[in-house]
Enzyme design. Structure first.
Site, short mmCIF file in Angstrom:
data_model
loop_
_atom_site.label_atom_id
_atom_site.label_comp_id
_atom_site.label_asym_id
_atom_site.label_seq_id
_atom_site.Cartn_x
_atom_site.Cartn_y
_atom_site.Cartn_z
CG ASP A 45 3.33 -0.92 -5.49
OD1 ASP A 45 3.87 0.10 -5.93
OD2 ASP A 45 2.23 -0.91 -4.89
CE1 TYR A 50 -2.04 -0.17 -0.74
CE2 TYR A 50 -0.16 -1.38 -1.60
CZ TYR A 50 -1.17 -0.45 -1.77
OH TYR A 50 -1.29 0.19 -2.99
CE LYS A 75 1.85 2.53 -4.03
NZ LYS A 75 1.55 1.18 -3.52
CG HIS A 108 -0.96 5.74 -1.24
ND1 HIS A 108 -0.84 4.68 -0.39
CD2 HIS A 108 -1.65 5.27 -2.32
CE1 HIS A 108 -1.43 3.62 -0.93
NE2 HIS A 108 -1.94 3.96 -2.10
#
Ligand code: NAP
Length: 271
Positions: A45, A50, A75, A108
């Protein structure tokens, strides 16, 4: 993966994946992903925000496992959602990961006009570029708004869920609508691993507190994506398929609920 769940569209999704939030260093992300795949993980994931999609892709290639055996989620971040630049953001993500498709593409956060841009997610799904599409941080109210305009409904809703925030009404709603639920911050970023009731239950089964929480989710039909950069914890977090928790212990964990969030409430987030 030892155990998969079947999504409403018939596709399979591994019940435990590796979370990668806060692994910002791409070389650590690569090492961690390769180690996780080596330990048996088949589900990773990540997210554009990120800043580790490049590392995730490198780790996948270093693992030597065929891309087709892996389930990769990414996402689309809020500013791209708000500007409706979904396809452009998606192309950047798959380029960073170095993959031709993702297994799951998520909204997201419920930012911008999701009833309008959802069509772009559907187009990516129809083109085979996102094998499954879904949402994250969606409440019942938001799903009620989105579902009527869907040609392809979300396969997954990824939300904050743990013993202090059991999300029972949302879980029931998603079950009725055949939307699988993934739990984020399942350990409350570690905090829940100190809970005395969870520790006591873990001792009864000869397991760790982390494994008890992951097993509780699994027995509730919830997908887990625990994050760790430590090899022994990676192995620990995926070893949850060799014990069954009794209903009384499941119930005892349910009762820890206090609707306490680690992250923001999706009904009033400000980013
Ligand atoms: N959709 C969203 O909006 C959203 C939001 C937040 C997170 N997520 C996703 O959900 C994933 C999981 O959530 P999270 O990263 O916030 O937190 P988490 O998985 O609840 O907790 C991770 C923390 O627990 C520690 N840990 C992991 N396994 C452990 C074990 N067996 N024993 C002791 N400590 C352990 C980790 O430390 P070490 O790494 O040092 O081992 C890390 O500090 C994220 O990585 C991300 O992929 C999604």
């Amino acid at each position: 993966m030892k155990s998969d769940f079947t999504l409403s569209n018939g596709n399979r999704m591994p019940a435990v994946g590796l979370g990668t939030f806060r692994i910002k260093d791409n070389s650590i992300a690569a090492e961690t992903v390769a180690a996780a795949i080596g330990a048996g993980y088949r589900h990773i994931d990540t997210a554009a925000i990120y800043e580790n999609e490049t590392g995730v892709g490198d780790g996948i290639r270093q693992s030597g496992i065929n891309r087709s055996e892996l389930f990769v989620t990414t996402k689309i971040w809020n500013e791209d959602l708000r500007s409706g630049q979904i396809k452009q953001a998606f192309e950047k993500s798959i380029e960073r990961i170095g993959t031709e498709y993702v297994d799951l593409l998520l909204v997201h956060w419920p930012a911008g006009k999701y009833t309008e841009y959802w069509k772009q997610f559907e187009d990516l799904c129809k083109a085979g570029l996102a094998k499954n599409i879904g949402v994250s941080n969606f409440s019942i109210r938001m799903l009620e708004e989105l579902l009527p305009v869907c040609e392809i409904k979300p396969a997954v809703n990824q939300v904050e869920l743990h013993p202090y925030l059991t999300q029972k009404p949302l879980l029931k709603y998603c079950e009725e609508k055949e939307i699988a639920v993934t739990a984020w911050s399942g350990f409350m970023v570690g905090e829940l691993l100190k809970n005395t009731r969870i520790i006591k239950i873990s001792e009864k089964y000869g397991k760790t507190a982390a494994q008890v929480i992951l097993r509780w989710n699994y027995q509730n039909g919830v997908i887990n994506i625990p994050k760790s950069v430590h090899r022994e914890r990676l192995a620990e977090n995926i070893s949850i398929f060799d014990f069954v928790m009794e209903p009384a212990d499941m119930h005892s964990i349910d009762e820890l609920n206090k609707n306490l969030r680690k992250g923001p409430d999706p009904e009033n987030f400000d980013f």
